[in-house]
Scaffold this motif. Structure first.
Motif, short mmCIF file in Angstrom:
data_model
loop_
_atom_site.label_atom_id
_atom_site.label_comp_id
_atom_site.label_asym_id
_atom_site.label_seq_id
_atom_site.Cartn_x
_atom_site.Cartn_y
_atom_site.Cartn_z
N MET A 1 -6.40 3.04 -4.20
CA MET A 1 -6.13 3.50 -2.84
C MET A 1 -4.70 3.23 -2.40
O MET A 1 -4.27 3.67 -1.36
N HIS A 47 -3.54 9.13 0.20
CA HIS A 47 -3.38 9.34 1.64
C HIS A 47 -1.98 8.94 2.04
O HIS A 47 -1.59 7.80 1.82
N PRO A 48 -1.23 9.85 2.63
CA PRO A 48 0.15 9.54 3.03
C PRO A 48 0.16 8.36 3.98
O PRO A 48 -0.70 8.23 4.83
N HIS A 49 1.10 7.51 3.83
CA HIS A 49 1.23 6.31 4.66
C HIS A 49 1.80 6.71 6.02
O HIS A 49 2.92 7.18 6.13
N ALA A 50 0.99 6.47 7.06
CA ALA A 50 1.36 6.93 8.40
C ALA A 50 2.69 6.36 8.88
O ALA A 50 3.54 7.08 9.41
N ALA A 51 2.88 5.06 8.69
CA ALA A 51 4.10 4.44 9.22
C ALA A 51 5.35 5.01 8.56
O ALA A 51 6.36 5.25 9.22
N ALA A 52 5.29 5.22 7.27
CA ALA A 52 6.45 5.77 6.56
C ALA A 52 6.78 7.16 7.09
O ALA A 52 7.92 7.50 7.34
N GLN A 54 5.99 8.32 9.98
CA GLN A 54 6.48 8.20 11.36
C GLN A 54 7.95 7.78 11.39
O GLN A 54 8.74 8.31 12.16
N LEU A 55 8.27 6.84 10.54
CA LEU A 55 9.64 6.34 10.54
C LEU A 55 10.60 7.46 10.15
O LEU A 55 11.63 7.67 10.76
N LYS A 92 -3.42 11.49 18.04
CA LYS A 92 -4.27 10.35 18.34
C LYS A 92 -4.00 9.89 19.78
O LYS A 92 -2.95 10.20 20.33
N GLN B 54 6.23 -1.46 11.24
CA GLN B 54 4.95 -1.25 10.57
C GLN B 54 5.14 -0.99 9.09
O GLN B 54 4.41 -1.51 8.25
N LEU B 55 6.10 -0.17 8.78
CA LEU B 55 6.31 0.18 7.38
C LEU B 55 6.69 -1.06 6.59
O LEU B 55 6.18 -1.31 5.50
N GLN B 58 3.70 -3.70 6.88
CA GLN B 58 2.41 -3.18 6.42
C GLN B 58 1.26 -3.54 7.35
O GLN B 58 0.14 -3.76 6.90
N LEU B 111 -8.29 7.23 9.49
CA LEU B 111 -7.18 6.46 10.06
C LEU B 111 -7.00 5.14 9.32
O LEU B 111 -5.93 4.55 9.36
N SER B 113 -7.51 4.94 5.95
CA SER B 113 -6.88 5.29 4.68
C SER B 113 -5.38 5.50 4.81
O SER B 113 -4.62 5.13 3.92
N ASN B 114 -4.96 6.09 5.89
CA ASN B 114 -3.52 6.34 6.01
C ASN B 114 -2.82 5.22 6.78
O ASN B 114 -1.68 5.37 7.19
N ARG B 115 -3.53 4.15 6.98
CA ARG B 115 -2.92 2.95 7.58
C ARG B 115 -2.44 3.16 9.00
O ARG B 115 -1.44 2.55 9.41
N THR B 116 -3.12 4.02 9.72
CA THR B 116 -2.78 4.16 11.14
C THR B 116 -3.34 2.97 11.90
O THR B 116 -2.80 2.54 12.91
N TYR B 140 -10.77 -2.18 3.33
CA TYR B 140 -10.54 -2.01 4.76
C TYR B 140 -11.42 -2.94 5.57
O TYR B 140 -12.55 -3.24 5.19
#
Lengths: 340, 340
Positions: A1, A47-52, A54-55, A92, B54-55, B58, B111, B113-116, B140
DNA sequence: CTGAAAGCGCTAACAA
DNA sequence: TTGTTAGCGCTTTCAG
């Protein structure tokens, strides 16, 4: 994952850039590589990392909503509208329950400054117009529900408070009432101001003298409505009907009546505002004004998200910033008793 | 407003690392430089960029909550508890209103999985135990309210359904009722199962024969309760009382009674579960079971956040994963009518 | 149509 | 006590 985009790229035998293109449907990618990439994504459960994301993209696809109390159905229905509209557009929603505290509202506004949210919707909070304008001038995207801000960029959605209040009070007058009290909310809120204006208009139209001693306020809450009713009862000025600026306060009036042994509507007619869910279940059912809460939430969320996207593209957004929706009076038992 | 950490660093005459240390109270920094840095932050009105943080770290300091319908006060009160507990620990809450749709619940689970979000709280949703366990096994952090999962890591908080249901039905029996119907929720939910178990126990204890034709279900919603009541009325089997697995369905029963001209409690006694806000306002007031909704929200949010932090530190978290809170019966008018 | 490389803004080793 | 450096994982020019 814990796969990254390069893992997908390797597996598909392409570069990370290509995977990104497939992921976002941007740029040209041949169907064949698309296929390979999709398969790799699937196989790796990537799953693409949301924070990355976003940044890099400088957007969070998240909006915030500040409400004073999520338990009051007026607010939760608005939130539901916002949430549904946001969901449909892949946004969201972060909920910010301020517990009726200015301090918490201010703190939550900080989510704009640190870019946790792309925009914020304020629902009748304590924050002043000036603070809201300040944030707006800093470039943040804002919307308000139930108030209106003197600004060309701040979105707003409200109802025709003056008119529906006038018709609510006229309705009471038609029922034979001549002494009608008004229980308002926060005295500096637009909603309170306009609802009182409608109340005054109705009196004026019918040549009914205005009596300051029939005016009180209960900060839009049940307890406040209760206390205001008690104060009104204690004064010398008799009254046979009361218009409360929202349903929560009307519930407080009900409680006060129960205590004092007054019957609704025989001894006191009551009309509220909001058409909160409870009002159709209580006895007697409460006459109220239907506020399209869900729709207001949807409306503002859509405009806010549109503006978020427009700003990123053309720099100018279309559509009007201010929406006024007509609310309509619902006559139920609490005011339905013809007197002589 | 678009200052970065290096801007602050330059202005304060230090490095970005030092600013970071001041910001997070980590590492040693002399009081003097701390002062300088704080001043620079102030002067520049600097706010750390959430996504970057966040990035790098983590963690998002955000938790998600999935509920079927935010308007139902059972859920909004739980959310309020979660939100308040999260706020106190600097966590944000993303609300996920699934509109009673499994598909939406599944999507919102994404949310994680993509670390939101760092963790997720599920409140009686449609998602199966297996799916929840799968997510948990992927690492998780999850919690559930109103159910219990066979797992050593998934947090849960529920009430003593069997016992309070037993006492609710015993209460009806004490009032002289011998034919008591049960309207349950989703037949595969733990809450439904346990509440029915309590119902059966009460019958057994009192040597009252169980009649399958007095059992129906209404998926925990008002409309479902209404329909179930109508079906029960249409059957041949007479009954004088009904225990509904939640208040929403009891409201549906009220509506059905109004239509059929039945009086509550004279013709039919009703007891619900949840102590939703409405139940104290309707007439007759509804006997129900007080679920400590707010407290359950607080409890689970605190445990979840604790777990989030423990995992990052020691790898093991203390405290028990499962909480069972005792709920108590509230007797009101809807069941308060002694019969011969 | 695809890849290489730069960088979003921050934190955490490692040096100094 | 402080600074330097190297990424976190992604998108997006710019070349090819």
């Amino acid at each position: 994952m814990d796969n990254k985009i390069v893992d997908v790229a390797k597996r598909a035998g392409v570069s990370a850039a290509t995977v990104s293109r497939v992921l976002n449907d941007s740029g040209l990618v041949s169907d064949k590589t698309k296929q390979k990439v999709r398969q790799a994504i699937e196989e790796l459960d990537y799953h693409p990392h949301a924070a990355a994301k976003q940044l890099r993209s400088q957007r969070t696809m998240t909006i915030g909503v500040i409400v004073p109390d999520i338990i009051v159905s007026y607010f939760s229905e608005i939130i539901k509208g916002i949430e549904n509209a946001a969901y449909a557009r892949k946004y969201k929603v972060i909920i910010c329950d301020s517990d009726n505290e200015l301090e918490k509202e201010m703190e939550y506004l900080g989510l704009l400054s640190n870019r946790t949210v792309d925009g914020m919707i304020l629902v009748t909070p304590f924050v002043s117009d000036e603070v809201i304008k300040d944030y707006s001038q800093k470039g943040y995207v804002l919307g308000v529900i139930g108030r209106e801000i003197d600004s060309d960029v701040i979105l707003s959605c409200k109802t025709n408070n003056v008119q529906f209040s006038e018709s609510a009070v006229c309705h009471l007058i038609e029922q034979g009432h001549k002494q009608i009290a008004y229980i308002g909310g926060f005295s500096d809120s637009l909603e309170n101001y306009e609802r009182m204006e409608g109340y005054l208009k109705a009196l004026k139209d019918n040549r009914i003298p205005f009596k300051p001693s029939l005016i009180d306020s209960g900060h839009f809450q049940e307890s406040g409505g209760y206390e205001a009713a008690i104060r009104l009862f204690d004064r010398q000025e008799p009254f046979t009907a009361v218009y409360t600026a929202n349903d929560e306060m009307a519930l407080g009036v009900y409680r006060a009546c129960r205590e004092k042994g007054l019957r609704i509507p025989e001894d006191l007619a009551v009309v509220g505002v909001d058409n909160n869910r409870i009002t159709g279940y209580i006895v007697p059912t409460l006459s109220t004004v239907e506020q399209p809460k869900y729709e207001m939430g949807v409306c503002l969320a859509e405009k806010l998200i549109d503006q978020l996207n427009d700003v990123n593209e053309s720099g100018q957004s279309g559509g009007s910033k201010r929406t006024v929706i007509n609310a309509r009076l619902i006559i139920r038992e609490s005011s339905n008793y013809q007197r002589g």
